[in-house]
Write a protein that holds these residues in place. Structure first.
Motif, short mmCIF file in Angstrom:
data_model
loop_
_atom_site.label_atom_id
_atom_site.label_comp_id
_atom_site.label_asym_id
_atom_site.label_seq_id
_atom_site.Cartn_x
_atom_site.Cartn_y
_atom_site.Cartn_z
N GLY A 257 0.83 -1.19 0.00
CA GLY A 257 0.00 0.00 0.00
C GLY A 257 0.87 1.24 0.00
N PRO A 258 0.47 2.30 0.72
CA PRO A 258 1.27 3.52 0.74
C PRO A 258 2.47 3.46 1.69
CG PRO A 258 -0.72 3.82 2.02
CD PRO A 258 -0.83 2.46 1.39
N GLY A 259 2.73 2.28 2.27
CA GLY A 259 3.95 2.10 3.06
C GLY A 259 3.80 2.39 4.54
N ALA A 260 2.61 2.19 5.08
CA ALA A 260 2.36 2.56 6.47
C ALA A 260 3.20 1.79 7.47
CB ALA A 260 0.88 2.34 6.79
N HIS B 248 16.81 -4.37 5.37
CA HIS B 248 16.36 -3.83 4.09
C HIS B 248 14.93 -4.26 3.85
CE1 HIS B 248 15.84 -3.50 -0.31
NE2 HIS B 248 16.69 -2.50 -0.20
N VAL B 249 14.09 -3.32 3.40
CA VAL B 249 12.69 -3.59 3.10
C VAL B 249 12.46 -3.44 1.60
CG1 VAL B 249 10.30 -2.87 3.43
CG2 VAL B 249 11.88 -2.84 5.37
N THR B 250 11.98 -4.52 0.98
CA THR B 250 11.49 -4.46 -0.39
C THR B 250 9.98 -4.30 -0.31
OG1 THR B 250 13.27 -5.87 -1.21
CG2 THR B 250 11.30 -5.66 -2.59
N ALA B 251 9.47 -3.16 -0.76
CA ALA B 251 8.04 -2.85 -0.67
C ALA B 251 7.40 -3.06 -2.03
CB ALA B 251 7.84 -1.42 -0.21
N ARG B 252 6.43 -3.98 -2.12
CA ARG B 252 5.79 -4.31 -3.39
C ARG B 252 4.29 -4.07 -3.34
NH1 ARG B 252 8.36 -10.25 -4.87
NH2 ARG B 252 10.45 -9.55 -5.47
N SER C 111 8.26 5.45 -2.70
CA SER C 111 9.53 5.91 -3.27
C SER C 111 9.83 7.34 -2.85
CB SER C 111 9.48 5.82 -4.80
OG SER C 111 9.36 4.48 -5.23
N GLU C 112 8.82 8.19 -2.85
CA GLU C 112 9.02 9.58 -2.45
C GLU C 112 9.35 9.70 -0.97
OE1 GLU C 112 6.65 13.89 -2.57
OE2 GLU C 112 5.68 12.06 -3.31
N ALA C 113 8.61 8.94 -0.16
CA ALA C 113 8.80 9.04 1.30
C ALA C 113 10.17 8.55 1.73
CB ALA C 113 7.71 8.25 2.02
N TRP C 114 10.71 7.55 1.00
CA TRP C 114 11.96 6.92 1.41
C TRP C 114 13.09 7.20 0.43
CZ3 TRP C 114 12.29 5.12 6.23
CH2 TRP C 114 11.09 4.87 6.90
#
Length: 235
Positions: free
Chosen positions: A44-47, A60-64, A75-78
């Motif tokens: 989602g939006p990375g909560a 390391h976090v891979t966010a999909r 991508s913007e937040a991190w």
């Protein structure tokens, strides 16, 4: 209708119930290493990314996620943090191996058994999964589960445990998400509905109505249904 749905859900911090305490508790159950490799499956939006990195600060976090605007927000937040990589991809895309797969309410998109089986292939030896999933806390509820979950099949805690065991995982601990975890999601969603409703199209009004109906159903039936969070290790 998808466009209207995402219009309602645009800009929210969370796309489902949860709170940092759930991430911390899962990490404690697992004894998660500080340098763990983590897949946030259906991010989602990375909560949950901040809480995951708090649990594994050298990891390391891979966010999909398959919804590109959510991934763009991550991508913007991190941006500039090498500990986070955001991908527009299915949560079961080959990759890893991962020490932990975190999936907050997203496995229903794949079907629980299919999703658990596919994600089992992505973990390292001794790797783990922590996921929340719809659950009936009473086997014979006195309401129609479709009021809350629509056409999605919803089982009991025992049904979820059976799916976990059948797909190569060993359950370590389970708990139901708290009312606070749900309100952390629903209160901002209500505010978003209020803001949009004033000048909404018919499609958008339908999406707003569906969100309001879901919120009302959960608040009425929350003692009988909600999310169960399961922490399991690869067997």
């Amino acid at each position: 209708m998808n466009g209207a749905f995402f219009a309602v859900h645009s800009g929210l911090e969370r796309e489902g119930p949860g709170e940092p305490a759930d991430v911390a508790r899962a990490a404690e159950v697992l004894g998660l290493a500080r340098d763990a490799r983590i897949l946030d499956a259906g991010c989602g939006p990375g909560a949950d990314i901040a809480a995951l990195l708090e649990a594994a600060p050298e990891g390391h976090v891979t966010a999909r996620d398959t919804h590109a605007p959510f991934v763009a927000r991550v991508s913007e937040a991190w941006a500039g943090d090498p500990r986070v990589a955001a991908e527009v991809a299915s949560m079961t895309e080959p990759g890893g191996p991962f020490d932990l797969i975190w999936s907050a309410g997203a496995l229903y998109n794949l079907g629980l058994r299919d999703g658990l089986g596919a994600l089992r292939e992505l973990v390292a030896e001794g790797g783990a999964i922590a996921f929340s999933h719809p659950c009936l806390f009473e086997p014979d509820p006195n309401f129609d589960p479709a009021e809350m979950w629509g056409d999605e099949p919803v089982g009991t805690k025992s049904d979820i445990a059976d799916a976990v065991a059948a797909t190569g995982w060993e359950s370590l601990e389970t708990w139901r998400l708290s009312d606070a975890a749900w309100e952390r999601y629903y209160q901002p969603l209500e505010a978003r509905c209020d803001a949009l409703e004033r000048e909404a199209s018919d499609d958008l009004l339908a999406a707003i109505g569906a969100s309001r109906a879901e919120i009302a159903a959960w608040r009425r039936w929350r003692r009988q249904t909600g999310y169960l969070l399961t922490v399991a290790r690869a067997a």
